[in-house]
Design an enzyme around this catalytic site. Structure first.
Site, PDB file in Angstrom:
ATOM      1  N   ASP A   1      -9.743   1.277   7.707  1.00  0.00           N
ATOM      2  CA  ASP A   1      -9.917   2.365   7.185  1.00  0.00           C
ATOM      3  C   ASP A   1     -10.585   3.598   7.927  1.00  0.00           C
ATOM      4  O   ASP A   1     -10.312   4.572   8.378  1.00  0.00           O
ATOM      5  CB  ASP A   1     -10.167   2.582   5.720  1.00  0.00           C
ATOM      6  CG  ASP A   1      -8.899   2.169   5.031  1.00  0.00           C
ATOM      7  OD1 ASP A   1      -7.777   1.915   5.117  1.00  0.00           O
ATOM      8  OD2 ASP A   1      -9.388   1.592   3.724  1.00  0.00           O
TER       9      ASP A   1
ATOM     10  N   HIS B   1      -5.060   0.077  -2.314  1.00  0.00           N
ATOM     11  CA  HIS B   1      -5.658  -1.370  -1.997  1.00  0.00           C
ATOM     12  C   HIS B   1      -5.142  -1.930  -3.111  1.00  0.00           C
ATOM     13  O   HIS B   1      -5.835  -2.389  -4.163  1.00  0.00           O
ATOM     14  CB  HIS B   1      -7.131  -1.209  -1.827  1.00  0.00           C
ATOM     15  CG  HIS B   1      -7.491  -0.643  -0.637  1.00  0.00           C
ATOM     16  ND1 HIS B   1      -8.716  -0.562  -0.250  1.00  0.00           N
ATOM     17  CD2 HIS B   1      -7.028  -0.270   0.439  1.00  0.00           C
ATOM     18  CE1 HIS B   1      -8.978   0.015   1.019  1.00  0.00           C
ATOM     19  NE2 HIS B   1      -7.574   0.325   1.327  1.00  0.00           N
TER      20      HIS B   1
ATOM     21  N   GLU C   1       0.863  -1.273   0.133  1.00  0.00           N
ATOM     22  CA  GLU C   1      -0.075   0.098   0.054  1.00  0.00           C
ATOM     23  C   GLU C   1       0.810   1.317  -0.085  1.00  0.00           C
ATOM     24  O   GLU C   1       1.767   1.395   0.826  1.00  0.00           O
ATOM     25  CB  GLU C   1      -0.982  -0.075   1.298  1.00  0.00           C
ATOM     26  CG  GLU C   1      -1.971  -0.804   1.092  1.00  0.00           C
ATOM     27  CD  GLU C   1      -3.264  -0.485   2.114  1.00  0.00           C
ATOM     28  OE1 GLU C   1      -3.181   0.452   2.648  1.00  0.00           O
ATOM     29  OE2 GLU C   1      -4.157  -1.412   2.490  1.00  0.00           O
TER      30      GLU C   1
HETATM   31 ZN   LIG Z   1      -7.282   1.205   3.134  1.00  0.00          ZN
END
Ligand SMILES: [Zn+2]
Length: 120
Positions: free
Chosen positions: A79, A68, A12
């Site tokens: 999140d 993602h 990420e």
């Molecule tokens: Zn996320």
């Protein structure tokens, strides 16, 4: 933003979006300290420097983006739990043809709504 997340996949990647009147002028890349494919933790020093840059350039924090690389296209429970700023959260996820697609979300009180991102 796309180049940044693409260069870090399958990890990420994350960063801040700054500008004025809800219009993004600047993308500030921040290192994902977690170095993880499923979560991100912004490097706190880089994040502080980015906030200082935004302040000293007369801009405002408009959004936070992260990728993602393995989906989903929407915000994850993590999140929602970690959302610390009342800004638009932009999630970048790959589509079936491998291109990155960005969607924006407003996270509030454990729930989220999608917001329309306008690219000009
Ligand atoms: Zn996320």
């Amino acid at each position: 933003m796309i180049a940044h997340v693409d260069s870090h996949a399958p990890l990420e990647a994350c960063g801040l979006l700054a500008g004025l009147n809800s219009k993004v002028e600047t993308v500030l890349e921040v290192t994902n300290q977690a170095q993880s494919a499923v979560r991100f933790v912004m490097d706190p020093i880089e994040q502080l420097k980015a906030f200082e840059w935004i302040d000293s350039n007369g801009q405002e924090l408009i959004g936070i983006f992260h990728s993602h690389p393995t989906g989903p296209e929407t915000v994850s429970p993590t999140d929602i739990a970690q959302a610390a700023y009342a800004v638009v959260h932009v999630i970048l996820a790959p589509t079936e043809n491998g291109a990155w697609h960005a969607r924006g979300f407003w996270i509030n009180g454990g729930a989220y709504d999608e917001v329309t991102l306008q690219v000009s």
